[in-house]
Design an enzyme around this catalytic site. Structure first.
Site, PDB file in Angstrom:
ATOM      1  N   ASN A 131       0.806  -1.228   0.000  1.00  0.00           N
ATOM      2  CA  ASN A 131       0.000   0.000   0.000  1.00  0.00           C
ATOM      3  C   ASN A 131       0.841   1.281   0.000  1.00  0.00           C
ATOM      4  O   ASN A 131       0.429   2.293  -0.563  1.00  0.00           O
ATOM      5  CB  ASN A 131      -1.033  -0.003   1.132  1.00  0.00           C
ATOM      6  N   GLU A 228       3.174  -5.325  12.364  1.00  0.00           N
ATOM      7  CA  GLU A 228       2.312  -4.161  12.116  1.00  0.00           C
ATOM      8  C   GLU A 228       1.183  -4.671  11.229  1.00  0.00           C
ATOM      9  O   GLU A 228       1.384  -4.849  10.027  1.00  0.00           O
ATOM     10  CB  GLU A 228       3.086  -3.065  11.371  1.00  0.00           C
ATOM     11  N   CYS A 262      -3.648   1.395   6.558  1.00  0.00           N
ATOM     12  CA  CYS A 262      -3.899   0.619   7.780  1.00  0.00           C
ATOM     13  C   CYS A 262      -4.536   1.486   8.858  1.00  0.00           C
ATOM     14  O   CYS A 262      -5.408   1.029   9.589  1.00  0.00           O
ATOM     15  CB  CYS A 262      -2.610  -0.005   8.285  1.00  0.00           C
TER      16      CYS A 262
HETATM   17  P1  NAP Z   1      -0.502  -9.503   3.238  1.00  0.00           P
HETATM   18  O1  NAP Z   1      -1.253 -10.368   2.297  1.00  0.00           O
HETATM   19  O2  NAP Z   1      -0.380  -9.925   4.644  1.00  0.00           O
HETATM   20  O3  NAP Z   1       0.950  -9.308   2.571  1.00  0.00           O
HETATM   21  C1  NAP Z   1       1.956  -8.586   3.218  1.00  0.00           C
HETATM   22  C2  NAP Z   1       3.302  -9.175   2.838  1.00  0.00           C
HETATM   23  O4  NAP Z   1       3.369 -10.510   3.331  1.00  0.00           O
HETATM   24  C3  NAP Z   1       3.539  -9.258   1.345  1.00  0.00           C
HETATM   25  O5  NAP Z   1       4.897  -9.031   1.085  1.00  0.00           O
HETATM   26  C4  NAP Z   1       3.197 -10.717   1.032  1.00  0.00           C
HETATM   27  O6  NAP Z   1       3.848 -11.212  -0.105  1.00  0.00           O
HETATM   28  C5  NAP Z   1       3.731 -11.394   2.261  1.00  0.00           C
HETATM   29  N1  NAP Z   1       3.145 -12.698   2.518  1.00  0.00           N
HETATM   30  C6  NAP Z   1       1.858 -13.092   2.339  1.00  0.00           C
HETATM   31  N2  NAP Z   1       1.710 -14.378   2.734  1.00  0.00           N
HETATM   32  C7  NAP Z   1       2.920 -14.795   3.171  1.00  0.00           C
HETATM   33  C8  NAP Z   1       3.409 -16.024   3.693  1.00  0.00           C
HETATM   34  N3  NAP Z   1       2.623 -17.068   3.882  1.00  0.00           N
HETATM   35  N4  NAP Z   1       4.707 -16.097   4.032  1.00  0.00           N
HETATM   36  C9  NAP Z   1       5.516 -15.037   3.865  1.00  0.00           C
HETATM   37  N5  NAP Z   1       5.125 -13.852   3.373  1.00  0.00           N
HETATM   38  C10 NAP Z   1       3.838 -13.725   3.029  1.00  0.00           C
HETATM   39  O7  NAP Z   1      -1.092  -8.058   3.346  1.00  0.00           O
HETATM   40  P2  NAP Z   1      -1.539  -7.103   2.188  1.00  0.00           P
HETATM   41  O8  NAP Z   1      -2.856  -7.550   1.718  1.00  0.00           O
HETATM   42  O9  NAP Z   1      -0.445  -6.973   1.199  1.00  0.00           O
HETATM   43  O10 NAP Z   1      -1.651  -5.712   2.991  1.00  0.00           O
HETATM   44  C11 NAP Z   1      -2.806  -5.307   3.584  1.00  0.00           C
HETATM   45  C12 NAP Z   1      -2.776  -5.498   5.085  1.00  0.00           C
HETATM   46  O11 NAP Z   1      -1.624  -4.880   5.651  1.00  0.00           O
HETATM   47  C13 NAP Z   1      -3.967  -4.809   5.720  1.00  0.00           C
HETATM   48  O12 NAP Z   1      -4.523  -5.622   6.720  1.00  0.00           O
HETATM   49  C14 NAP Z   1      -3.356  -3.559   6.318  1.00  0.00           C
HETATM   50  O13 NAP Z   1      -4.094  -3.014   7.364  1.00  0.00           O
HETATM   51  C15 NAP Z   1      -2.020  -4.042   6.732  1.00  0.00           C
HETATM   52  N6  NAP Z   1      -1.081  -2.918   6.901  1.00  0.00           N
HETATM   53  C16 NAP Z   1      -0.676  -2.602   8.143  1.00  0.00           C
HETATM   54  C17 NAP Z   1       0.179  -1.523   8.348  1.00  0.00           C
HETATM   55  C18 NAP Z   1       0.678  -1.164   9.732  1.00  0.00           C
HETATM   56  O14 NAP Z   1       1.623  -0.405   9.838  1.00  0.00           O
HETATM   57  N7  NAP Z   1       0.084  -1.671  10.789  1.00  0.00           N
HETATM   58  C19 NAP Z   1       0.594  -0.773   7.250  1.00  0.00           C
HETATM   59  C20 NAP Z   1       0.153  -1.119   5.990  1.00  0.00           C
HETATM   60  C21 NAP Z   1      -0.688  -2.207   5.822  1.00  0.00           C
HETATM   61  P3  NAP Z   1       3.069 -11.587  -1.465  1.00  0.00           P
HETATM   62  O15 NAP Z   1       2.712 -10.296  -2.095  1.00  0.00           O
HETATM   63  O16 NAP Z   1       4.087 -12.354  -2.230  1.00  0.00           O
HETATM   64  O17 NAP Z   1       1.877 -12.406  -1.091  1.00  0.00           O
END
Ligand code: NAP
Length: 487
Positions: A131, A228, A262
């Site tokens: 994001n 996070e 987020c």
């Molecule tokens: P996501 O699906 O959890 O992916 C985040 C990262 O994790 C990506 O690099 C993804 O790689 C990797 N990943 C996914 N499955 C994995 C696995 N089994 N093993 C290792 N790595 C894995 O999250 P998203 O959909 O991209 O992002 C949205 C979420 O992030 C929302 O819930 C948002 O609120 C949260 N967020 C939180 C913050 C904060 O600071 N708290 C900031 C921004 C976003 P791939 O792309 O290769 O799947």
């Protein structure tokens, strides 16, 4: 997921990137380990100088970085400008404060003196979301690298060029080989990286499910994690709020980068006295949204980051409606092609609606009516998440009292985000993070640097004192009984 740049405005594939082989992953670990041996002993002021140089280079490459961000992730070009500025601030912040952050801290214990050093630990794996492709990657890198750790970046598979451009930027600024490496790794390879004995920690920004998986994998190998995760932040509007400013703030905050933030205000919780006015003005404010090409300056809301993300959000809206919510679609109609979702306001979302406890990562605002402040706080805290939130009132002291009762890591007063003001993401000094299912640990600020430091204590003999130079590199030992001899 395969690594590829797909323009979410038209869903056209621009370029694919091959994943690393397992042998290449091993070579990455070897390089990181070798780099750690020298980077951890590099004086902190030299590290700071590289950060300062990287900030300069980012200024020179500003437009390229903005273009890549908009191309891969679909946010408006003007929003990519805000993001690119934020990485420059972060690099400058650590360049300026690195020396102070790493300064040893004396602890006095019944007259004895303890010397506490903040030392790096080794290789940190940084798993980042799409994001904020630049800002998130720098948040995983800068606090850890300034401490002397080395970082392996596994970025989201839909932003491979942003990841490569940033790592190249730091390399061109003088960062030694192996200190920050970008890997196009699959999920099994991320597990392999985390469990390697040379790795000392993992920082993940992402979803709760992935947080659970990473924490479990890391836990089995006793690796420390910083998580996070998501949020369903409350935006509490009190009757004495400046309603025009509050509505502007709500609309801008909720629809910034098409709602994929987020800490976006995802649940507007409005006191009964001003509820009707708020809904009317919020609907009016949001109806000015003009969806379109994110590179076109006339566009005010772009596509989501991918078709998959758009499909998820559309399914959530349908689920909310099936569960009894009222939905109003707002803004100009979105284009037929591309990863667009029509901005939507949901009201009448009751607790038995399955969407009530879910995070919607898209242009969807939920608005709730409450009778008083206690009900507002109860509702704000009735979530598995605990990331951010905000309180809106002219009585700042009272708003701060309410903020104390919100069970999250960060709360803003009269702003959408605790970490962004006046069009800038300026949270470089703010320890960023949440509680409950939003994760644990902090990124940024002094606390963020210390997450993956070894706070090593060296207990000095009686009568011996340490005077501190600027850094870990300059500790001068003196002895009182021998008349301040230095040795
Ligand atoms: P996501 O699906 O959890 O992916 C985040 C990262 O994790 C990506 O690099 C993804 O790689 C990797 N990943 C996914 N499955 C994995 C696995 N089994 N093993 C290792 N790595 C894995 O999250 P998203 O959909 O991209 O992002 C949205 C979420 O992030 C929302 O819930 C948002 O609120 C949260 N967020 C939180 C913050 C904060 O600071 N708290 C900031 C921004 C976003 P791939 O792309 O290769 O799947």
């Amino acid at each position: 997921m395969p690594y590829a740049t797909v323009n979410p405005f038209n869903n056209q594939l621009i370029q694919s990137f091959p994943e690393l082989t397992d042998d290449e992953i091993n070579a990455v670990l070897d390089r990181a380990h070798a780099a750690y041996n020298t980077w951890s002993r590099t004086p902190v002021l030299e590290r700071c100088a590289i950060f300062a140089q990287a900030a300069k280079l980012a200024e020179e490459r500003f437009d390229d970085l903005c273009r890549l961000t908009t191309l891969e992730m679909g946010k408006l070009y003007s929003q990519s400008v805000v993001e690119t500025e934020s990485i420059i601030y972060i690099l400058k912040y650590f360049a300026e404060h690195g020396e102070d952050i790493m300064k040893p801290a004396p602890i006095f214990n019944e007259g004895d003196e303890l010397l506490m050093m903040h030392q790096p630990q080794g290789i940190i794996i940084s798993v980042e979301p799409w994001n904020f492709p630049l800002y998130q990657a720098i948040r995983g890198f800068a606090p850890n690298a300034i401490a002397g750790n080395v970082i392996i970046l596994k970025h989201a598979s839909i932003v491979p060029q942003c990841a490569a451009a940033l790592v190249e930027l730091l390399r061109d600024a003088g960062l030694p080989e192996g200190v920050w490496q970008n890997v196009y790794a699959n999920h099994a390879q991320v597990d392999r990286l985390i469990t390697d004995p040379r790795v000392r920690g993992v920082t993940l920004t992402g979803s709760v499910d992935v947080g659970r998986h990473i924490a479990a994998t890391a836990g089995k190998s006793l690796r420390k994690t910083v998580l996070e995760l998501g949020g369903t932040d409350a935006f509490i509007v009190l009757p004495d709020a400046d309603l025009d400013a509050t509505v502007d703030c709500a609309v801008a905050g909720r629809f910034f980068i098409s709602g994929q933030v987020c800490i976006a205000p995802k649940r507007m919780i409005v006191l009964d006295e001003v509820y009707d006015q708020f809904v009317e003005r919020f609907t009016q404010g949001a109806s000015n949204l003009h969806p379109g090409d994110p590179f076109d300056p006339a566009t005010t809301i772009g596509p989501l980051s991918s078709q998959a993300q758009a499909d998820t959000v559309k399914a959530q809206i349908a689920q909310a409606i099936a569960g009894g919510a009222s939905a109003i679609e707002i803004g100009d109609p979105v284009p037929d092609t591309g990863a667009f979702v029509q901005p939507t306001i949901l009201t009448n979302v009751t607790k038995n609606n399955p969407i009530f406890y879910e995070e919607i990562f898209g242009p969807v605002a939920m608005i709730f009516r409450v009778k008083d402040e206690d009900e507002a706080i109860d509702l704000a805290n009735d979530t598995y998440y605990g990331l951010g939130g905000s309180v809106h009132s002219r009585d700042i002291a009272h708003a701060v009292e309410l903020a104390k009762r919100i069970d999250t890591g960060m709360v803003a007063i009269n702003a959408s985000y605790p970490s962004a003001r006046e069009g800038k993401i300026d949270n470089y000094a703010m320890p960023f993070g949440g509680v409950k299912d939003s994760g644990y640990g902090r990124e940024m600020g002094y606390e963020g640097v210390y997450e993956f430091c070894n706070h090593k204590v060296i207990s000095l003999p009686v009568g011996v004192h340490a005077t501190y130079g600027a850094t870990n590199d300059e500790t001068v030992i003196t002895t009182d009984h021998r008349g301040n001899d230095e040795f």
